[in-house]
Every structure is written in structure tokens, then in C-alpha cells.
Scaffold this active site. Structure first.
Site, PDB file in Angstrom:
ATOM      1  N   ASP A 149     -38.121  13.432   2.466  1.00  7.88           N
ATOM      2  CA  ASP A 149     -39.727  13.422   2.102  1.00  7.88           C
ATOM      3  C   ASP A 149     -40.416  12.971   3.596  1.00  7.88           C
ATOM      4  O   ASP A 149     -41.448  13.299   3.868  1.00  7.88           O
ATOM      5  CB  ASP A 149     -40.209  12.344   1.118  1.00  7.88           C
ATOM      6  CG  ASP A 149     -39.971  13.220   0.067  1.00  7.88           C
ATOM      7  OD1 ASP A 149     -40.703  14.412  -0.090  1.00  7.88           O
ATOM      8  OD2 ASP A 149     -39.538  12.899  -1.182  1.00  7.88           O
ATOM      9  N   HIS A 393     -42.592  -1.892   0.876  1.00 10.12           N
ATOM     10  CA  HIS A 393     -41.946  -1.442  -0.554  1.00 10.12           C
ATOM     11  C   HIS A 393     -40.353  -1.699  -0.185  1.00 10.12           C
ATOM     12  O   HIS A 393     -39.908  -1.651   1.024  1.00 10.12           O
ATOM     13  CB  HIS A 393     -42.389  -0.133  -1.065  1.00 10.12           C
ATOM     14  CG  HIS A 393     -41.583   0.989  -0.150  1.00 10.12           C
ATOM     15  ND1 HIS A 393     -40.651   1.968  -0.665  1.00 10.12           N
ATOM     16  CD2 HIS A 393     -42.058   1.381   1.031  1.00 10.12           C
ATOM     17  CE1 HIS A 393     -40.407   2.700   0.241  1.00 10.12           C
ATOM     18  NE2 HIS A 393     -41.120   2.559   1.163  1.00 10.12           N
ATOM     19  N   TYR A 474     -27.401   3.578  -5.796  1.00  8.10           N
ATOM     20  CA  TYR A 474     -27.415   4.600  -4.923  1.00  8.10           C
ATOM     21  C   TYR A 474     -27.087   4.211  -3.623  1.00  8.10           C
ATOM     22  O   TYR A 474     -26.317   4.614  -2.949  1.00  8.10           O
ATOM     23  CB  TYR A 474     -28.356   5.451  -5.224  1.00  8.10           C
ATOM     24  CG  TYR A 474     -28.996   6.332  -4.146  1.00  8.10           C
ATOM     25  CD1 TYR A 474     -28.222   7.421  -3.729  1.00  8.10           C
ATOM     26  CD2 TYR A 474     -30.251   6.006  -3.667  1.00  8.10           C
ATOM     27  CE1 TYR A 474     -28.787   8.134  -2.582  1.00  8.10           C
ATOM     28  CE2 TYR A 474     -30.434   6.775  -2.582  1.00  8.10           C
ATOM     29  CZ  TYR A 474     -29.830   7.696  -2.165  1.00  8.10           C
ATOM     30  OH  TYR A 474     -30.338   8.596  -1.067  1.00  8.10           O
ATOM     31  N   ARG A 475     -27.928   3.316  -3.175  1.00  2.00           N
ATOM     32  CA  ARG A 475     -27.688   2.489  -2.031  1.00  2.00           C
ATOM     33  C   ARG A 475     -28.495   1.184  -2.266  1.00  2.00           C
ATOM     34  O   ARG A 475     -29.452   1.244  -3.149  1.00  2.00           O
ATOM     35  CB  ARG A 475     -28.158   3.378  -0.552  1.00  2.00           C
ATOM     36  CG  ARG A 475     -29.642   3.973  -0.709  1.00  2.00           C
ATOM     37  CD  ARG A 475     -30.045   5.300  -0.031  1.00  2.00           C
ATOM     38  NE  ARG A 475     -30.080   5.015   1.300  1.00  2.00           N
ATOM     39  CZ  ARG A 475     -30.968   6.002   2.176  1.00  2.00           C
ATOM     40  NH1 ARG A 475     -31.204   7.140   1.727  1.00  2.00           N
ATOM     41  NH2 ARG A 475     -31.122   5.768   3.414  1.00  2.00           N
TER      42      ARG A 475
END
Lengths: 527, 527
Positions: A149, A393, A474-475
Site C-alpha cells: 500500500d 500507529h 504475522y510480524r
């Protein structure tokens, strides 16, 4: 609020610094202050100072990388390696061990080769998604390279961190084929067929003769990848950028159940993504502001989310997807997609079709662009929409089966933990064929120490709670790698012991990225 | 004519044998003679006796496998592990080091779980393609599991040797997801998400948290795989078994150039295979016999091959392929295939379409069956056609770019070496998206010592000649693993040194499959 592995910190001696300058020249060695400005973690409370970088080295050649690890081994200081260092929301470019020397590979930024017939490029780790895209366009290649993205990251670095993009090669780790790797002691290996000098298939077949090593170097501290083959897709005759909108929050499991067969059978070849209306608002000119939607603490209330969806004319969940092929193949696939979701009440399916060759000129919105491999930074606007300038974030990203029931279970669990914290968050899903990565973005302002502290306190609890229900990371962010690794408890943490054996065998001086993904060299492990 | 690594041979002591019997019971330990009958290499001259098996052990549980490697470590004898042991043409079940103890996993043959929604099974290594197919049929699962041309092998064992099948999951190594592995010291690890107890995504996502280990255990002596997830495809609505026939030998590069885009864009999702008319003759009732086609020494002359193709109504090269999807998707894909090859003079494209659910009853010939994952032993007939009963072959299988020019170069090279040898051979190609595996089958009768010796003398020369031109082995026969590994010379054989470091770290006693793929434990490596 410090790295969970205790007060580990490193110092680099003047002699070591001198060796680095001697090797690279002063212009390729940044001081501590320069490093901090360029390579800090933008999304942690800066006052904690837990990300100190002693110096940054900027090698330009493989030989320099080899010599850097040898110097580190000789002087015994830790290295932390980044390709571009855009791993924001997980720690950015910053090292796990404060005082590490950062190895930035940004100057190794050549596209070495493009094999149009086999749709593969060989690149260095400093090549960004933007660079590869520009190279393909400039040279007139009719190839689409998958991009995430945000396009500013390293093609190789993102893949090594198991990053995701949105063409048919969206599983970036799987599209690397044939690596060159500098090991922690300075040895260089080439994986797969490239282990043979002059082999014609290095970047074409992902296996060689004997064991396959490539996977060892992802989310890893076992080597520094200095070259890789990167698979791309040929420009399709026809390309459809589609969306599926469902009106209600509880429609999510039905949507997932409807989409899974399409992914398994290959009707959809790229990873669809499912998002919250708020994530779209930042990309829509004239959309209501965050404050207009919800001005209190905590996440956007459900009624406000529904209202926002209405005003933006999107779904409560909006899924983007793409179809590629000849015109008739795309049309037949689109009919299949429509049929598969038609039972969901209020569903809306849209698709805009482009001739493949014209997509660069015609695709205007981020969804249409990114699924054609056109990189941008548009998604920054989504972040700005939430928090305003300077917002940050952290992502709590876990893997779930691609199954409605499991996703609901996970969302219930996360809602339960987030409820009452006053924290602002939303969830997006990126779908594989058989799993989904659920990315919960938690928003804050990095200078707001109290909120950051609250997040940092909550995050490890989320890790443990999710793991107890069968969902793994996931990480993750630097500070939570040990807790993350600790959840992999099968066989009395057999995986960690295995990782440590490999680490000790390949990095006897323990210099390369100590603590990465929770794997520490022997010298850091206290008995 | 002995293993190239010198006169390495092992002995097992009576005490060790007693420990094995104590662990497993006498019925699960076969003597040397019993072993030789069941697990020999069927395709080498038996008189050379270079494949001696001291004993065979047949564990039924993971705990027994753990204890076997521990006993081997204690007594210091080598193990050689097979799942089913059908690695014929590459040495069968036989070990590299004569006198090894064979670990046969045939009794670990349970299909542990089938997850219909995610199209994945979890199986033990003794499960054959036949077994998995039967299980799916019996339980009514609408899933197709990829199978190779002969269905008697192990689903796991074949994948670990980088075997190939012919559905969309034809690259078998890539469809294993989530392993359980007994390490050479008896430790058990689970890879990927399975390293977390109770994780829901073990067999759904091929990566976990941190480095990915799975590739280490293929073509490897680093562990014994005792469980694996195996991906399958959902039964498609429609299935087309197709063929493309080109009339002349020199049409091959044009065919390959035409097909590559179809593979890259996903019009063809499975690995097509291209073969010689003689390979089809054995499958056609009433076809002329080998003697009728050509009765002299050496391969079938070109004119006879053309004549055979005419009589069988096939091409000089015949490519099989498959298309899957909804009816309209398959039709649109088929139109694309026709268009892509239409410029080749004399080309013929055929396709038979089946409703997916009826393929088990309707598919009659081996091509239609195997591309739907229906296993058989029909291809044995092709071998019989060449050599008659008792015939053997060895495969010289190398990887080439999927490019007409490279394949022609390779075929010219092989023809040059084979010319004048009087040996009988042909070439078949299995196509990946970006590479082809060229399998040159050399036929002989195992009891004909002179011919076998000639083949064994020629084979290493072929390995070196192919490597010098940039073509490497895909896999190879036991006796040529060292020479094969030796060709991987980049960085002064950096790959071999890397393999040896891993071997020494994980197998300190050097008991597991010494010499597999040219990797020897420290105790076997002389300074």
C-alpha cells in the site's frame, strides 16, 4: 517500556568506528545524531530513548557488506540491517539493541537485470517499489511488479519481512527467487540454482539441488540479502479493479465464506483486502473529517461507522479485488464473483475494467493502482485522517484461518480487550488463499506518552490472549518480538531452540541483528 | 562403479540391532536379506552390491522415530530414510552408504485430517497417492490432490524430493504446508504456525514467526518429516484435459515460446508435459511394438519417430495440459490457448471437457486422469514398451529456463553426448512457469552389466557437460550426488560449506542419511 529482553545495550568503540570509516569513507558513516534523525522509530514515544543507533553505515557493494560484518565480529558490536527502513508501525528502521550500528542498504539500489520473457528482475535491496516501477516504465517493459500500500519501501526488505502486495504476486516472500546472502561471518552464498556459477535458472526456479535455504533469511538474523530475483506478472490484456460492499458489520463471515472458494480455485488471483469505511475516508476528497464522524475517545462507534459508509457510498466492509486475463476470461471470472456473493442481502459488486497497457494512464484511485502494481503514498492520507499530522500507529497483526467463524472469534476477542481502553483502532483483513492476516491498527500520537504507554502495556496482553486462542503474530514491533516468539511453545519451545542452534552455527560472534524475532545469539542468552 | 565418495561402508553391531528390536519388536525389524528384497535399487546392476542394507526398521509412531535416531547416535551407525521408497530411476529405496539401516515409514500411513473448506489434508509419510485419493473418495470430499505419473509413491516423500504432479499443485514441494520433523538428535519441531501449540493455521499459511525452515527438509539429511499439511484443489465445476500436437522435432522451441505466456498469466495453472511419441505408444492398445518401430541399438531414429507419431495420430511432440474453472472460464481459456499456438504450422489442439464431479467415472486415459489427480500405474506400460518386462532406466534430469533457445541448446548438448553410445533414450519436458525440467530417460536392462556400466560411465560426464553450459541437476541417482553437488561451485562451493555447517549443527553424530545430495557429516569428511 524498554526492550523486553532486559537492559541489553551496546557500545561501539572508537577503534571500531575508525575501522568503519576506513572501509567506507566518512561520507558513508553517519553519526549517532544523524542516524537518529534519518532512521529512528517514528511511532514510539521518543523520550524513551530505547532505539539509540550508535552509527549508520551505508555500503555500496557486496564486498563492503562482507567487510562490515567482519569488522563487527572483530570488535564485537551488534549490527542491525535495513534495506530502506520503512518498517513503520513495527519499529521503523530502529534496532532492537540500543547502541547497535545500523547497516542501511539504501545505496545498493540497482535494478541489475530485467528478463522480460520470464517476468523476473534481479535487484539490490535498496531498490524501492517506486524505483522498480519507474525502471520498468522507463525501459518499456510490459510487466507489473507487486507493490504494497505504500511504495517507499524496499522490494527485497518488504519481502523478507513477509510483506504483502496486491497483484498475483502479493505474497512477497513467495516471489523472491534466488538470493545472494552475506552470512554473519562474511561468507557469501547464492541460493537455489545460483549456487552454480553461470547457471541459467537462478531466478527462475525456487529450488536447487539439496535443501532450500531461502526461507531462512526472512524475518531473520542469519544473513544479509544483497541481491534477489523478483517475480512479476506480464501486463494482462484486461484488468478489472473490483469492489464488494456489504452493508452490515455481521456480514463479514458470510463475505469470507463466499470469497474463499474463489481464492482457492484461482478466480481471484491476488490478495483481496477488506477494510473499514474510515480507512477509505482519507482517500475521498470532501469526506467528513474524523472529528465530524466521532469526536470522543475510543474507536468510531458502530452507528457512526454505518453513517460514514452511507455518506461515502461504501460498505460497512468494503473488499477490493482484481481480475486479470483476456477480456473473455475476466468477464467469465467477474460473473463467477457476482454469483458467489449474490446471496448476501444488500451486497453490491462493482468493477472497472482497463486495457492492461493503458492502466498507468487510466487508473486513478489507489485501489485500482495498487492492484496493478502502481506504487503510491496515498494511504498516508488514511493515517492523517485518523490522527492528523504527526499521528502514529502500531499494528497488531495476526494470522487466522480464512473462515468466517474464526474471524468473528478473533474480532470478538480483540473487541473485548480494546473495550474500555479509550484507544482508537480498526481492523483490516488481507486474504490469502487459506488464511487471513488481520491487521488491527491502533492509533495514537507519539508525543502523547500516556497513551503510548497504555498501548505498550496492552500489546503483550493481546499477544498472549490471541495465542491462547490459536492466533499467532504475522510480524510485530521490535519491543514485542520476545513475547511473540515465546508463544511458539510446541515441544517446549522447540522452534526457538532450533533457531538458536542455527544462529550459533552461522553467527559465532553474535553480531547480526541480535534479538530479531526473539532469536538471540549465545552471548546474549543468560543461562 | 561404487559410491563416488570412496569406499565408505558401515556395519551395525549386534548390540545396536538388539536395541532396535527391543524398541520396535522383531516384526518391525527386517534382516539384511529381507531388506534387500523389498527395498533394493531395482535399476542398477545387482552384482555390484553397492546398495547393501544392514536392516530395515518400520516405526509406527513419532516417538519410535525419535528413539531410532537416538539409538543410531548412541551406536554410531547411519540411517537412510524412505517414506515409500519408490524413488526408482534415482536409486529406489536404497541407501548411499552400504550397510546403512533403512528407516521405512510405510507403517506411518494415516490420513490424520482433511479440512474440506481449506482444501488441505494432514498426512503421515507412509500415505501414498493412492491412499490419499481413496480416502478423499471414500469420505466424499470434493477435493483433487495432485499426483505424479505413478501413484504408488509417498505424498510427502515425493514432495520432499521435489517431485512433480499435474494439477494446479503440481510443484509438490510448494504444496506442503506445515511440517512435523524429527531432528537427527531426536528433537521434534513443527514448522510455521504449528510451532505454536493449538494454532489454527498450521497447515494454512506456509510461514510462521521468524525464519521459515520447511525448505531445509527437502532433498535433505537434516530431519525426518513425520507429518505434513498437503494442499489440494477444490473439485472444479469444469475440467478440460487438452493436448497440443506439433508435427516436427524443430517445432519444440516455437511451442515453448507460445506456452510460456499462458503459464505466466495463469491461463494454464498446472504443469504441462511434453513427450515423445514412443512414450505414448505403451499406453495405446494396438500400437506398434518397440521392435517394429526400431530394432537396432540406440534411440529411435527421427524418421521412425515421425512414422510412429503418424500411426498413433499424435504429434512429434505432444503436450498435455489442463484447464479448470467454471464452464465459461474454461471456454475462454481454451480460446486463448488455441490462439496462442495457431501460428505453428500443422499444430493441432484438442480438448475433452468433463464436469468436475464426474471425472472419476468419465476420465479414461492416463492424461485425463493424472491432471485430475487420479493416480495410476499406467505409465509402467511405457517403460515396458521400451524395454519389455524387467527393463530399467535412469533419469538424467536437469533444469533449463523455459525458453525455446535454451531447450534447443540443451537437447543439442545431450544428443551430442548420447550419439554413438548405442544407448536408448528419449527426452520429456515438464514445464513450470519459468523453467522446464528436461527428463532424459536412458533405458537398459539391469542385468546387462556392460550396458549399465556404460551408462554409469557416461552419466557423470553428462552432469559436468550440462553444468558447464549452465544446466543443473533437478535431482539425481544416489551414485552421482557428490558429482552433482560439486557442480554448485559459486563462491568456491559456498553452498556445500553452508550445507555442512547446518549438518554439523543439527546432526552432531552424523547418523542421518550421510551423503544425501552430496552433504556428508563431519565424521565422513576427510580433511
Amino acid at each position: 517500556m524498554t526492550p523486553s529482553h532486559g537492559q541489553v545495550a551496546a557500545e561501539i568503540t572508537a577503534a571500531a568506528f575508525k575501522d568503519l570509516v576506513g572501509l567506507l569513507g566518512a561520507a558513508a558513516v553517519l553519526s549517532e545524531d544523524e542516524s537518529q534523525r534519518e532512521y529512528g522509530d517514528p511511532f514510539t514515544f521518543a523520550g524513551w530513548h530505547s532505539r539509540r543507533i550508535a552509527a549508520t553505515v551505508l555500503p555500496s557493494t557486496v564486498a563492503e557488506v562482507q567487510e562490515i560484518v567482519r569488522i563487527a565480529g572483530r570488535h564485537g558490536f551488534p549490527l542491525w540491517v535495513i534495506s530502506q527502513g520503512r518498517n513503520n508501525a513495527y519499529g521503523g528502521a530502529a534496532p532492537r539493541v540500543p547502541g547497535s550500528v545500523l547497516v542501511s542498504l539504501r545505496r545498493m539500489n540497482r535494478v541489475l537485470d530485467v528478463d522480460e520473457e520470464h517476468a523476473v528482475a534481479r535487484v539490490e535491496p535498496g531498490v524501492r517499489f517506486f524505483d522498480l516501477y519507474d525502471h520498468l516504465r522507463t525501459k518499456g517493459h510490459r510487466l507489473w511488479s507487486s507493490a504494497p500500500d505504500l511504495g517507499w519501501g524496499s522490494v527485497i526488505g518488504n519481502a523478507l519481512e513477509h510483506g504483502v502486495g496486491y497483484t498475483v504476486h502479493g505474497d512477497h516472500a513467495a516471489r523472491l527467487c534466488g538470493l545472494e546472502v552475506v552470512l554473519p561471518d562474511g561468507e557469501v552464498i547464492r541460493t537455489g540454482m545460483g549456487a552454480m556459477e553461470g547457471n541459467r535458472s537462478w531466478n527462475l526456479r525456487p529450488r536447487g539441488f539439496g535443501p532450500t535455504m531461502d526461507g531462512l533469511f526472512g524475518q531473520s538474523n542469519l544473513g544479509i540479502v544483497t541481491k534477489a530475483g523478483v517475480w512479476m506478472m506480464p501486463e494482462p490484456e484486461s484488468y478489472l479493479a473490483g469492489s464488494i460492499r456489504v452493508p452490515r458489520r455481521p456480514d463479514l463471515p458470510a463475505l469470507i465464506e463466499a470469497i474463499r472458494p474463489l481464492l482457492l480455485e484461482g478466480t481471484m488471483q491476488n490478495p483481496p483486502a477488506i477494510g473499514h469505511p474510515a480507512f477509505i475516508a482519507g482517500l475521498v476528497p470532501g469526506a467528513p473529517s474524523r472529528r465530524e464522524v466521532h469526536d470522543g475517545p475510543g474507536p468510531i462507534p458502530e452507528a457512526a461507522a454505518i453513517e460514514l459508509a452511507r455518506r461515502l457510498d461504501v460498505g460497512r466492509w468494503t473488499m477490493r479485488f482484481a481480475l486479470y486475463g483476456t477480456g473473455p476470461v475476466v468477464a467469465a471470472r467477474f460473473a463467477r464473483v457476482r454469483r458467489a456473493v449474490s446471496h448476501i442481502e444488500g451486497v453490491r459488486v462493482d468493477g472497472e475494467t482497463f486495457p492492461g497497457h493503458a492502466v498507468h494512464e487510466l487508473a486513478r484511485d489507489q485501489n485500482a493502482q495498487v492492484q496493478a502494481g502502481i506504487p503510491s503514498l496515498d494511504l498516508m492520507k488514511a493515517l492523517d485522517w485518523y490522527s492528523g499530522p504527526g499521528g502514529g500507529h502500531i499494528d497488531f497483526s495476526v494470522v487466522a484461518p480464512l473462515k468466517g467463524r474464526d474471524i468473528v472469534r478473533l474480532h470478538d476477542l480483540l473487541d473485548g480487550w480494546m473495550s474500555g481502553t479509550g484507544l482508537d483502532f480498526d481492523c483490516a483483513l488481507i486474504l490469502g488463499q487459506r488464511y487471513a492476516i488481520n491487521v488491527m491498527q491502533i492509533y495514537f500520537h507519539p508525543e502523547d506518552e500516556a497513551t503510548v504507554a497504555r498501548v505498550w502495556e496492552l500489546y503483550p496482553q493481546l499477544i498472549r490472549a490471541a495465542a491462547a486462542e490459536g492466533f499467532a503474530l504475522y510480524r510485530t514491533h521490535l519491543d514485542f518480538m520476545d513475547i511473540g516468539a515465546d508463544q511458539f511453545d510446541a515441544g517446549g519451545h522447540a522452534q526457538l531452540r532450533f533457531n538458536e542452534r542455527l544462529k550459533d552455527a552461522l553467527d559465532p560472534h553474535g553480531v547480526l541483528a541480535p534479538g530479531k524475532q526473539g532469536v538471540w545469539p549465545k552471548s546474549y542468552r543468560s543461562g
